[in-house]
Design a protein around this motif. Structure first.
Motif, short mmCIF file in Angstrom:
data_model
loop_
_atom_site.label_atom_id
_atom_site.label_comp_id
_atom_site.label_asym_id
_atom_site.label_seq_id
_atom_site.Cartn_x
_atom_site.Cartn_y
_atom_site.Cartn_z
N MET A 47 -4.61 15.84 30.61
CA MET A 47 -5.51 16.24 31.67
C MET A 47 -4.84 16.66 32.97
SD MET A 47 -8.50 16.46 30.54
CE MET A 47 -9.34 16.65 32.11
N PRO A 48 -3.82 15.95 33.50
CA PRO A 48 -3.23 16.39 34.77
C PRO A 48 -2.63 17.79 34.70
CG PRO A 48 -2.62 14.13 34.29
CD PRO A 48 -3.26 14.66 33.05
N SER A 49 -1.87 18.07 33.65
CA SER A 49 -1.26 19.40 33.54
C SER A 49 -2.32 20.47 33.30
CB SER A 49 -0.23 19.40 32.40
OG SER A 49 -0.85 19.06 31.17
N ALA A 50 -3.36 20.15 32.53
CA ALA A 50 -4.41 21.13 32.28
C ALA A 50 -5.16 21.46 33.57
CB ALA A 50 -5.39 20.60 31.23
N CYS A 51 -5.44 20.45 34.37
CA CYS A 51 -6.12 20.70 35.66
C CYS A 51 -5.28 21.60 36.54
CB CYS A 51 -6.41 19.37 36.36
SG CYS A 51 -7.67 18.38 35.56
N SER A 52 -3.98 21.34 36.57
CA SER A 52 -3.09 22.17 37.40
C SER A 52 -3.02 23.60 36.89
CB SER A 52 -1.70 21.54 37.44
OG SER A 52 -0.80 22.34 38.17
N GLU A 53 -2.97 23.79 35.58
CA GLU A 53 -2.85 25.12 35.02
C GLU A 53 -4.14 25.93 35.15
OE1 GLU A 53 0.39 23.86 31.56
OE2 GLU A 53 -1.74 24.15 31.09
N ILE A 54 -5.29 25.27 35.01
CA ILE A 54 -6.56 25.99 35.02
C ILE A 54 -7.06 26.23 36.43
CG2 ILE A 54 -8.98 25.88 34.32
CD1 ILE A 54 -8.07 24.31 31.84
N PHE A 55 -6.97 25.19 37.29
CA PHE A 55 -7.54 25.29 38.64
C PHE A 55 -6.51 25.52 39.73
CE2 PHE A 55 -10.37 22.50 36.18
CZ PHE A 55 -11.54 23.23 36.27
N GLY A 56 -5.21 25.42 39.39
CA GLY A 56 -4.17 25.59 40.40
C GLY A 56 -3.80 24.27 41.05
N ALA A 58 -3.43 23.46 44.20
CA ALA A 58 -3.82 23.24 45.60
C ALA A 58 -4.69 22.00 45.75
CB ALA A 58 -4.56 24.47 46.13
N HIS A 59 -5.67 21.83 44.88
CA HIS A 59 -6.61 20.70 45.01
C HIS A 59 -6.61 19.85 43.74
CE1 HIS A 59 -8.16 22.66 48.62
NE2 HIS A 59 -8.27 23.79 47.92
N ILE A 60 -5.44 19.67 43.15
CA ILE A 60 -5.35 18.97 41.87
C ILE A 60 -5.81 17.52 41.99
CG2 ILE A 60 -2.93 18.45 42.30
CD1 ILE A 60 -4.63 19.02 38.91
N GLY A 61 -5.54 16.87 43.13
CA GLY A 61 -5.94 15.48 43.30
C GLY A 61 -7.45 15.30 43.27
N ALA A 62 -8.15 16.14 44.03
CA ALA A 62 -9.61 16.05 44.09
C ALA A 62 -10.23 16.41 42.75
CB ALA A 62 -10.15 16.95 45.19
N ILE A 63 -9.69 17.44 42.10
CA ILE A 63 -10.27 17.86 40.81
C ILE A 63 -10.04 16.80 39.74
CG2 ILE A 63 -10.09 19.57 38.97
CD1 ILE A 63 -9.36 21.62 41.15
N TYR A 64 -8.83 16.27 39.69
CA TYR A 64 -8.54 15.24 38.68
C TYR A 64 -9.34 13.97 38.96
CZ TYR A 64 -5.88 12.14 35.67
OH TYR A 64 -5.51 11.23 34.72
N GLY A 65 -9.51 13.62 40.22
CA GLY A 65 -10.33 12.46 40.55
C GLY A 65 -11.78 12.65 40.15
N GLY A 66 -12.30 13.88 40.36
CA GLY A 66 -13.67 14.14 39.94
C GLY A 66 -13.84 14.07 38.44
N LEU A 67 -12.86 14.59 37.71
CA LEU A 67 -12.94 14.50 36.25
C LEU A 67 -12.82 13.08 35.75
CD1 LEU A 67 -10.77 17.59 35.20
CD2 LEU A 67 -13.27 17.37 35.13
N SER A 68 -12.18 12.21 36.52
CA SER A 68 -12.02 10.82 36.10
C SER A 68 -13.33 10.04 36.17
CB SER A 68 -10.96 10.12 36.97
OG SER A 68 -9.71 10.76 36.85
N ILE A 69 -14.33 10.60 36.83
CA ILE A 69 -15.63 9.92 36.88
C ILE A 69 -16.32 9.98 35.52
CG2 ILE A 69 -17.91 9.94 37.97
CD1 ILE A 69 -16.62 11.04 40.47
#
Length: 211
Positions: A47-56, A58-69
């Motif tokens: 998940m962390p690498s996929a979030c970075s590759e798909i969304f960039g 810049a906001h990987i922390g917020a996106i990964y935290g949202g997906l963790s919900i």
């Protein structure tokens, strides 16, 4: 594309839960736990690498935290609304069956006790009328008291048995089947993600080859 590995992970989850439905033996449980644990580790490692590759990045922390919900919500729904509710249904059925069995045993014991009591009473009257002995009457009264005590003890045991319980694969088979279906549904959603992100991974592939 990298999300293809998510499809493999979800298929492993579906297979593991299917094993719990079809073969709930100690070996089957061990194999299911191994497959589901492997899939879970692959999922969170991806998940962390996929979030970075798909969304960039810049906001990987917020996106990964949202997906963790999502896992928290899914755990609540599956544990309380699926496993908990279906177990309560199985427990209620087991309790009703145990209460019916206890009532049947109590009825049989009551019928036998009634016959014995009438016999004792008749015996008491006939014995009293024939012998009129205080020793015989005392002995008969002691037998009647012992029979009453035994009947009370049997009633207490039947009441305890009427509580019922639910053990074994039958209590969780339907819940495991629902989890397997949910994993298969996630395979379909992940396949849609793979199709929608193909151009993203084509871009990353060209960028790496041209570097």
């Amino acid at each position: 594309p990298r999300p293809t590995f998510l499809i493999v992970a979800q298929l492993l989850v579906a297979v593991g839960m299917g094993i719990l439905v079809a073969a709930p033996t100690p070996g089957g449980v061990f194999l299911a736990v191994m497959l589901v644990g492997l899939a879970l580790g692959a999922h969170w490692g991806f998940m962390p690498s996929a979030c970075s590759e798909i969304f960039g990045p810049a906001h990987i922390g917020a996106i990964y935290g949202g997906l963790s919900i999502a896992p928290m919500l899914g755990s609540y729904v599956l544990s309380t609304r699926v496993f908990g509710r279906l177990y309560d249904v199985a427990y209620a059925a087991a309790t009703a069956a145990a209460a019916a069995a206890a009532a049947g045993n109590a009825g049989g014991a009551g019928g036998a006790g009634g016959g014995a009591s009438s016999g004792v009473i008749n015996g008491t009257s006939s014995t009293s009328s024939i012998l009129s002995s205080d020793v015989v009457v005392t002995a008969v009264n002691a037998v009647v008291a012992a029979a009453n005590a035994a009947a009370k003890a049997a009633a207490g045991e039947n009441a305890a048995a009427a509580k019922g319980d639910c053990f074994g694969p039958a209590c969780f088979r339907e819940a495991c089947a629902i989890c397997a279906l949910a994993a298969l549904a996630s395979v379909v959603l992940t396949a849609a993600l793979v199709r929608r992100t193909t151009h993203v991974y084509d871009y990353h592939r060209r960028r790496i080859l041209n570097a």
